[in-house]
Design a protein around this motif. Structure first.
Motif, mmCIF file in Angstrom:
data_model
loop_
_atom_site.group_PDB
_atom_site.id
_atom_site.type_symbol
_atom_site.label_atom_id
_atom_site.label_comp_id
_atom_site.label_asym_id
_atom_site.label_seq_id
_atom_site.Cartn_x
_atom_site.Cartn_y
_atom_site.Cartn_z
ATOM 1 N N ALA A 1 0.832 -1.214 0.000
ATOM 2 C CA ALA A 1 0.000 0.000 0.000
ATOM 3 C C ALA A 1 0.863 1.259 0.000
ATOM 4 O O ALA A 1 0.591 2.212 -0.741
ATOM 5 N N CYS A 2 1.913 1.273 0.819
ATOM 6 C CA CYS A 2 2.781 2.457 0.901
ATOM 7 C C CYS A 2 3.535 2.695 -0.394
ATOM 8 O O CYS A 2 3.621 3.834 -0.878
ATOM 9 N N PHE A 3 4.093 1.646 -0.969
ATOM 10 C CA PHE A 3 4.864 1.805 -2.205
ATOM 11 C C PHE A 3 3.959 2.219 -3.364
ATOM 12 O O PHE A 3 4.321 3.065 -4.184
ATOM 13 N N THR A 4 2.758 1.633 -3.408
ATOM 14 C CA THR A 4 1.814 1.998 -4.466
ATOM 15 C C THR A 4 1.373 3.449 -4.309
ATOM 16 O O THR A 4 1.330 4.219 -5.281
ATOM 17 N N ALA A 5 1.045 3.845 -3.081
ATOM 18 C CA ALA A 5 0.629 5.226 -2.825
ATOM 19 C C ALA A 5 1.742 6.202 -3.176
ATOM 20 O O ALA A 5 1.491 7.284 -3.734
ATOM 21 N N TYR A 6 2.965 5.828 -2.876
ATOM 22 C CA TYR A 6 4.120 6.686 -3.197
ATOM 23 C C TYR A 6 4.189 6.978 -4.687
ATOM 24 O O TYR A 6 4.355 8.120 -5.108
ATOM 25 N N TYR A 7 4.027 5.960 -5.510
ATOM 26 C CA TYR A 7 4.132 6.148 -6.959
ATOM 27 C C TYR A 7 2.954 6.924 -7.531
ATOM 28 O O TYR A 7 3.112 7.683 -8.487
ATOM 29 N N PHE A 8 1.784 6.768 -6.942
ATOM 30 C CA PHE A 8 0.597 7.417 -7.507
ATOM 31 C C PHE A 8 0.290 8.773 -6.870
ATOM 32 O O PHE A 8 -0.718 9.385 -7.213
ATOM 33 N N SER A 9 1.157 9.244 -5.992
ATOM 34 C CA SER A 9 0.928 10.545 -5.365
ATOM 35 C C SER A 9 1.569 11.681 -6.146
ATOM 36 O O SER A 9 1.431 12.849 -5.762
ATOM 37 N N GLY A 10 2.273 11.368 -7.225
ATOM 38 C CA GLY A 10 2.926 12.412 -8.005
ATOM 39 C C GLY A 10 4.219 12.858 -7.367
ATOM 40 O O GLY A 10 4.726 12.231 -6.425
ATOM 41 N N HIS A 11 4.779 13.943 -7.873
ATOM 42 C CA HIS A 11 6.084 14.400 -7.411
ATOM 43 C C HIS A 11 6.007 15.567 -6.436
ATOM 44 O O HIS A 11 7.035 16.081 -5.998
ATOM 45 N N SER A 12 4.817 16.007 -6.110
ATOM 46 C CA SER A 12 4.674 17.064 -5.111
ATOM 47 C C SER A 12 4.352 16.416 -3.773
ATOM 48 O O SER A 12 4.142 15.215 -3.679
ATOM 49 N N GLY A 13 4.335 17.218 -2.749
ATOM 50 C CA GLY A 13 4.019 16.712 -1.422
ATOM 51 C C GLY A 13 3.700 17.868 -0.504
ATOM 52 O O GLY A 13 3.610 19.013 -0.926
ATOM 53 N N ILE A 14 3.554 17.583 0.775
ATOM 54 C CA ILE A 14 3.176 18.627 1.717
ATOM 55 C C ILE A 14 4.357 19.530 2.052
ATOM 56 O O ILE A 14 4.170 20.632 2.576
ATOM 57 N N TYR A 15 5.598 19.082 1.777
ATOM 58 C CA TYR A 15 6.777 19.880 2.094
ATOM 59 C C TYR A 15 7.362 20.489 0.823
ATOM 60 O O TYR A 15 7.919 19.791 -0.027
ATOM 61 N N ALA A 16 7.278 21.808 0.714
ATOM 62 C CA ALA A 16 7.770 22.494 -0.477
ATOM 63 C C ALA A 16 9.285 22.404 -0.602
ATOM 64 O O ALA A 16 9.830 22.480 -1.704
ATOM 65 N N ALA A 17 9.987 22.239 0.525
ATOM 66 C CA ALA A 17 11.450 22.194 0.504
ATOM 67 C C ALA A 17 11.996 20.814 0.146
ATOM 68 O O ALA A 17 13.213 20.649 0.024
ATOM 69 N N GLN A 18 11.120 19.841 -0.002
ATOM 70 C CA GLN A 18 11.575 18.502 -0.383
ATOM 71 C C GLN A 18 12.096 18.528 -1.817
ATOM 72 O O GLN A 18 11.423 19.017 -2.716
#
Length: 422
Positions: free
Chosen positions: A393-410
């Motif tokens: 579930a985690c690996f699948t979610a990681y790939y389908f969440s796109g390249h943005s995230g909650i941290y702009a500095a990432q």
């Protein structure tokens, strides 16, 4: 001579580890104690708000107070987690010591008056701020300041959730998508573990979650987990995008009188509460005033949430954080994920408690791009029995969440298509 040095390499390694162990102890004492104080106070203000529901109507005024407090004393501290990450990537002005008390007070104010927010951001900022201060006192070199800041992240995260292993890996994994550097692995682990011990020594007890469904491998269930992982990744992406867009829209509308942003945000939260017909989406959301209300804990039980509870919490949190209130994103992500997992389980004919747990972890993994840390977190929170399902579930979610995230500095190190970026 080189061969002689190789023979004594372990001595140099031991000296290195001893040095960082001595550094980890004060970092953990400071961060673990601060997190314990924060969690204790957070419980107090949450119960107080439950007993005085009218406090919600003062949320806009509380937002004004938060705005002017940061304007008067915050300086660059308002950047929060992103400032700490930027300092690790490229040391500059440092993380100010004022960040810890500011974020502690303003997060408590947000929760006291009904804002929908979490606690991870506060714990990480307190840990990072204290770590920077200790680094200055110890006279550490710039490259060592990077490591002690990572230790502060690990200590804050590990202590606030009671997950020291996940805290250590999170501090390494969250900095760049697709790449982990192990130069701070043991220092982060020591800081996270010691901070969790310190926090527990103050009498803090974390919420206990139980998944009673069978752990036997079922290929049909595994397929459902994969499909749910896609949904969890999309939900994580939606959460991050909504929060960023609300903030961007607010800054675009209120170009001069910025204090109107939290005022508007507070009014919107009040309006949303009337539309939703419940105050269960306010505050942290781990438990609710009514034992049968909508909460993370109840998402693990049949009929504990409704079909759209995940979306309600997402909207409440995006408005709260996007419009200038303080707090973390992770616990609301847990809420969104657990509620979404519950809904998917109902319609997919899957175990509710298992899918609530999967969503709890996987939406967080997608929104932060930290699948390894989240998989380890699942073991620390739920035990090892279902680790394969959690990893999928985690690996699948990681790939389908796109390249943005909650941290702009990432930063982007390796794209999810396998392309090296730097």
């Amino acid at each position: 001579m080189k061969n002689l040095l190789r023979n004594f390499e372990q001595i140099f390694v031991a000296k290195h580890l001893l040095f960082w162990t001595l550094i980890a102890v004060p970092v953990a004492l400071a961060a673990g104690s601060a997190v314990a104080l924060f969690l204790w106070l957070l419980d107090l203000v949450t119960v107080f708000r439950w007993q005085h529901e009218w406090l919600l109507y003062l949320l806009p005024l509380a937002g004004v107070g938060i705005h002017f407090l940061y304007k008067a004393a915050g300086k660059n501290a308002e950047a929060g987690n992103n400032l700490i990450m930027d300092e690790i990537h490229q040391p500059g002005g440092g993380v100010p010591g004022r960040m810890a008390p500011l974020v502690l007070v303003t997060t408590l104010v947000t929760h006291l008056f009904g804002g929908s927010a979490g606690r991870e951001g506060t714990a990480v900022q307190m840990g990072g701020s204290m770590a920077q201060l200790l680094g200055r006192w110890f006279g550490l070199k710039p490259e060592d300041i990077r490591i002690i800041l990572m230790m502060g992240i690990a200590a804050g995260f590990g202590a606030v959730f009671g997950t020291p292993l996940a805290g250590a890996v999170f501090a390494l994994e969250v900095l760049a998508i697709g790449r982990i550097k192990y130069n701070a692995l043991l220092p982060c682990l020591m800081a996270s573990l010691f901070a969790d011990i310190v926090c527990s020594a103050w009498g803090i007890r974390h919420t206990h979650y139980v998944i009673q469904s069978s752990a036997a491998l079922d290929y049909l269930l595994l397929l459902k987990v994969i499909l749910a992982g896609v949904a969890f990744g999309l939900a994580g992406n939606l959460f991050a995008a909504a929060t960023h867009q609300v903030k961007k829209l607010g800054n675009r509308v209120f170009t001069t009188h910025k204090w109107l942003m939290p005022v508007t945000g507070g009014l919107l939260v009040i309006l949303l509460t009337f539309v939703a017909g419940t105050q269960d989406y306010l505050g942290l959301g781990v438990t609710s005033k009514d034992p049968g209300g909508i909460s993370i804990v109840n998402a693990f039980h049949a009929q504990g949430v409704n079909d759209w509870s995940w979306l309600w919490k997402l909207v409440f949190t995006a408005v709260t954080l996007g419009m200038g209130f303080k707090g973390g994103e992770v616990t609301p992500l847990f809420f969104v994920g657990a509620a979404l997992g519950h809904t998917i389980a109902v319609y997919a004919g899957a175990p509710v408690d298992l899918f609530a747990g999967l969503g709890f972890i996987a939406v967080f993994a997608g929104a932060t791009n930290t699948p390894l840390a989240c998989t380890l977190m699942s073991v620390e929170l739920f035990g090892p029995d279902h680790v394969l399902y959690f990893a999928v579930a985690c690996f699948t979610a990681y790939y389908f969440s796109g390249h943005s995230g909650i941290y702009a500095a990432q930063r982007m190190a390796v794209s999810k298509r396998g392309e090296e970026r730097n």
